[in-house]
Design a protein around this motif. Structure first.
Motif: not given
Ligand code: SF4
Length: 382
Positions: A250-266
């Motif tokens: 995650x480049x910015x925003x909440x949890x920026x700098x952490x790794x996570x699954x790809x996501x998009x708006x529901x």
């Protein structure tokens, strides 16, 4: 305010000498260990911080080693502790201390506040605890104690009330043992003057406490009514080749700098499988199948997030990219991964079902989250 000014230092320090907890950062204290502990304790309770503090200070024993570390190394050791901006800011603060202060943590509140991620609370806490400066750190615990002690009925989440409480606290700081005094007020708030059930019968400040005298202890401090948490819905893709899973940084925003699954708006139930498939295809992977796995709910401080989770099996991974990594199911521990990301991966590759967990580490007795750091709420961009 009480008619007669009260003086609390003597009784409080006597109690503190007797009752203080044996905490890792109080053993072998140093300005660096104080700095690390104060960053970690923001919005997080002592019991959660203790193992993280031990691992972190073992890996980065001083300012120089932290300043020389990579961003990912620091975030990995923070993994699961939440509020990841703290980790990035702590590392940036260490770099600034090396560059501008010759590696020595500055002792004044003013110089500390000039460092990345350090606001009024942390500056006052470090100046007082590490350098015995006459400063007063106003956090959730100390604010509650002072509000009760002085019978403050105005909401404490209003800046003018906080300023008044800070001034009252500062006026009480003794000339000697300023650091112990600050820790004593924090400790009293954590152990005796607790949010719901203050133990006035064993409190060393009971004789001069206005809230106790007026029977108001449990109903103070007051706060303004809290706004509802916005609800955020996302689609998450657990893209896997059977042995590994694809994570993105995650480049910015909440949890920026952490790794996570790809996501998009529901965008609704019918669109979800297509969204999950496109998340995989956008990485260049060849999709073999898409299967719904359930929903993960995670309540952040200011966001209530529900992720609809799809497992996307792929037969070929796409080209490498700096912000994407394929990791083994067990290899997530080496990366900076949030609790939310762990929950989604666990559901994506493991148990099928609905997870509905609330974030529990945050406590009313935890330190405040410094305003110099972006709160989760403002930063979240699904
Ligand atoms: Fe808190 Fe009760 Fe002590 Fe007052 S007497 S400071 S309300 S525990």
């Amino acid at each position: 305010m009480p008619k007669k000014p009260i003086t609390i230092a003597r009784a409080l320090l006597r109690w503190y000498d007797r009752a203080k907890r044996d905490l890792p950062w109080r053993r072998d204290p140093s300005p660096y260990r104080t700095l690390v502990s104060e960053f970690m304790l923001q919005q997080t309770v002592v019991a959660t911080v203790e193992p993280y503090f031990a691992r972190f200070t073992a890996r980065f024993p001083d300012v120089a080693s932290l300043a020389a570390a990579g961003d990912d190394d620091v975030t990995a050791l923070w993994s699961g502790l939440g509020y990841y901006a703290r980790a990035r800011n702590l590392r940036r603060a260490a770099m600034a201390i090396m560059a501008d202060h010759g590696g020595a943590i500055p002792s004044s509140e003013e110089a500390l506040r000039a460092l990345p991620g350090i606001g009024p609370y942390t500056a006052a806490a470090v100046a007082a605890i590490a350098f015995d400066a006459r400063a007063f750190a106003l956090d959730g615990n100390t604010m509650r104690v002072l509000a009760r002690l002085t019978g403050e009925r105005r909401p404490v989440d209003v800046p003018a009330t906080r300023a008044a409480l800070h001034a009252r606290g500062l006026a009480q700081v003794p000339r000697r043992r300023a650091g112990d005094f600050n820790q004593a007020v924090m400790e009293l708030g954590a152990l005796v003057c607790t949010p719901r059930s203050p133990r006035c019968d064993v409190c060393p400040l009971s004789p001069g406490c206005r809230a106790r005298a007026e029977g108001q202890a449990a109903s103070l401090p007051r706060k303004r009514p809290r706004a509802e948490r916005p609800v955020v819905r996302v689609v998450c893709a657990c893209i896997t080749d059977g042995a590994r899973v694809l994570v993105v940084k995650r480049r910015a925003g909440l949890l920026a700098g952490t790794w996570s699954l790809p996501e998009a708006a529901d965008r609704g139930a019918r669109a979800r499988p297509g969204v999950a498939r496109r998340l995989a295809e956008a990485t260049g992977a060849r999709v073999a199948g898409v299967a719904y796995r359930g929903a993960v709910r995670h309540v952040f401080t200011h966001r209530d997030v529900t992720a609809e989770l799809f497992r996307v099996d792929v037969t070929a991974s796409g080209p490498p990219a700096p912000e994407r990594r394929w990791v083994s199911f067990d290899g997530l521990g080496a990366l900076g991964v949030s609790t939310f990301a762990r929950k989604t991966v666990a559901l994506g590759v493991g148990n099928v079902g609905r997870r509905d967990d609330r974030k529990s580490r945050k406590s009313r007795t935890a330190r405040p989250y410094e305003k110099t750091q972006k709160p989760d709420t403002e930063a979240f961009r699904p």
